[in-house]
Design an enzyme around this catalytic site. Structure first.
Site, PDB file in Angstrom:
ATOM      1  N   TYR A   1      34.992  40.066  32.077  1.00 25.54           N
ATOM      2  CA  TYR A   1      35.092  41.167  32.784  1.00 25.54           C
ATOM      3  C   TYR A   1      33.865  42.408  32.507  1.00 25.54           C
ATOM      4  CZ  TYR A   1      40.043  39.771  33.090  1.00 25.54           C
ATOM      5  OH  TYR A   1      41.124  39.400  33.214  1.00 25.54           O
TER       6      TYR A   1
ATOM      7  N   HIS B   1      41.035  30.933  29.407  1.00 26.20           N
ATOM      8  CA  HIS B   1      41.214  32.001  30.642  1.00 26.20           C
ATOM      9  C   HIS B   1      41.470  30.973  31.606  1.00 26.20           C
ATOM     10  CE1 HIS B   1      39.389  35.814  32.341  1.00 26.20           C
ATOM     11  NE2 HIS B   1      40.441  35.549  33.006  1.00 26.20           N
TER      12      HIS B   1
ATOM     13  N   SER C   1      48.349  41.011  37.816  1.00 27.23           N
ATOM     14  CA  SER C   1      48.166  41.455  39.382  1.00 27.23           C
ATOM     15  C   SER C   1      49.800  41.759  39.507  1.00 27.23           C
ATOM     16  CB  SER C   1      47.338  40.650  40.123  1.00 27.23           C
ATOM     17  OG  SER C   1      46.080  40.601  39.893  1.00 27.23           O
ATOM     18  N   PRO C   2      50.723  42.310  38.803  1.00 24.80           N
ATOM     19  CA  PRO C   2      51.689  42.507  39.228  1.00 24.80           C
ATOM     20  C   PRO C   2      52.131  43.166  40.692  1.00 24.80           C
ATOM     21  CG  PRO C   2      51.594  43.623  37.460  1.00 24.80           C
ATOM     22  CD  PRO C   2      50.088  42.990  37.672  1.00 24.80           C
ATOM     23  N   LEU C   3      51.130  43.921  40.877  1.00 26.96           N
ATOM     24  CA  LEU C   3      51.182  44.739  42.185  1.00 26.96           C
ATOM     25  C   LEU C   3      50.233  44.166  43.183  1.00 26.96           C
ATOM     26  CD1 LEU C   3      51.103  48.371  40.371  1.00 26.96           C
ATOM     27  CD2 LEU C   3      53.256  46.894  41.223  1.00 26.96           C
TER      28      LEU C   3
ATOM     29  N   ARG D   1      47.109  43.060  43.470  1.00 25.54           N
ATOM     30  CA  ARG D   1      45.804  43.709  43.571  1.00 25.54           C
ATOM     31  C   ARG D   1      46.108  45.211  44.563  1.00 25.54           C
ATOM     32  NH1 ARG D   1      45.409  38.253  43.296  1.00 25.54           N
ATOM     33  NH2 ARG D   1      44.030  37.570  41.687  1.00 25.54           N
ATOM     34  N   GLY D   2      47.170  45.837  44.263  1.00 24.86           N
ATOM     35  CA  GLY D   2      47.184  47.058  45.055  1.00 24.86           C
ATOM     36  C   GLY D   2      47.920  47.071  46.200  1.00 24.86           C
TER      37      GLY D   2
END
Length: 334
Positions: free
Chosen positions: A56, A123, A202-204, A206-207
């Protein structure tokens, strides 16, 4: 703050994914102090689970987290990941060789300004290196006090079972949400069987599941989502229409779509700790308040059966790195 156990590792029920503060998303170039303030607000709200990785930035996110948590280390769970960068000359894209794992952990420890990493993930599964070498090296790092727990990311059932036979695996981190159900291939059942915790990233979506993204024009030119199949022209518009099903439940319970999406995840198992990412304090506070949302059985069922999105959750090259056999290609989804 509620807490969950990933095997024998206690974490806050909701963690903080820190990637977007340094990497590929709109806003990742915001002043460092703004991101640090968001991390400090997370601490005030009782968040103890902070997720990073050497790639990252690369490296910048671990440095940021190390600065933000300086003098506040006790009682926190810091996670990082290795294997998507090579420090020993491998041309990649994966390198989980023993030499690279050791080089990776030393760099991460220095950048995170800590003596140990609570949970260290591979990863992506590297099929070129025997699993016995990978897990064996990580077990050595536990014995040396450099890491405390072993995690896998985007690993499939066979890999998880074999790895856990070599050394107990504490957690699997994979993408999972109302709109990404790869784990329903038997992986989640296996985690329950083996007592391994789950960390949905990414539970949302990615927005998308927040309801705050309405147009590609909201993204900066280097935002990775502009290449993601779910955000392409045509697919995005269809997905915004599908989002109305989540928004309807949110209206029923007086919550936001993001809170409903997180509450659904939290209701699925008591050893899951989703890690929604954000750079904004207001969004962080909104996410944590999902712990107060109570969904009825009927609402949970409705969410379980929401229309799935158009487009896959990764590009084709990224899908190729997943240890999966059941993921459809982006072209099949579209």
């Amino acid at each position: 703050m509620q807490h969950r156990k990933l095997r024998d590792l206690t974490v806050s029920a909701i963690g903080l994914g820190c990637m977007g503060m340094s990497h590929i998303y709109t806003g990742h170039k915001q002043p460092e102090q703004d991101s640090i303030r968001t991390i400090h607000r997370a601490l005030e709200l009782g968040v103890t689970h902070f997720d990073s990785a050497e790639i990252y930035g690369p490296f910048e996110n671990e440095v940021l987290l190390g600065k933000a948590l300086k003098g506040r280390r006790d009682g926190l769970v810091i996670t990082s990941k290795f294997g998507l960068m090579s420090h020993v000359g491998n041309t990649g894209p994966l390198d989980s060789s023993a030499a690279n794992i050791r080089a990776s952990v030393e760099g991460s420890l220095k950048r995170l300004n800590t003596d140990y990493i609570d949970l260290y993930y591979q990863h992506r599964v590297d099929k070129t290196v025997p699993l016995e070498e990978v897990i064996g090296t990580l077990a050595e790092l536990i014995a040396e006090g450099k890491i405390r727990h072993i995690g896998l990311s985007e690993a499939g059932p066979d890999t998880i079972r074999r790895a856990n036979e070599i050394h107990p695996i504490t957690a699997l981190q994979s993408e999972y949400s109302l709109w990404t159900r790869d784990g329903d291939d038997g992986t989640l059942e296996l985690l329950q069987e083996l007592g391994i915790g789950f960390v949905p990233y990414s539970p949302l979506a990615r927005g998308l599941l927040t309801g705050k993204i309405r147009s590609r024009e909201q993204f900066e030119a280097d935002d990775w989502r502009l290449t993601n199949p779910r955000f392409l022209n045509g697919a995005l518009e269809m997905n915004l229409r599908a989002l109305q099903e989540v928004e309807a439940v949110a209206e029923e319970v007086g919550a936001t779509p993001a809170q409903v999406a997180l509450a659904w995840l939290l209701a699925k198992a008591d050893d899951w700790s989703p890690i929604p990412g954000t750079i904004r304090i207001t969004h962080l506070e909104e996410n944590v308040q999902a712990l107060d949302v109570r969904l009825t059985r009927e609402q949970l069922t409705a969410l379980e059966n929401v229309t799935q999105p158009q487009g896959d959750h990764h590009t084709l090259s990224q899908m190729a790195l997943l240890d999966r056999t059941n993921s459809l290609t982006a072209s099949q989804h579209l």
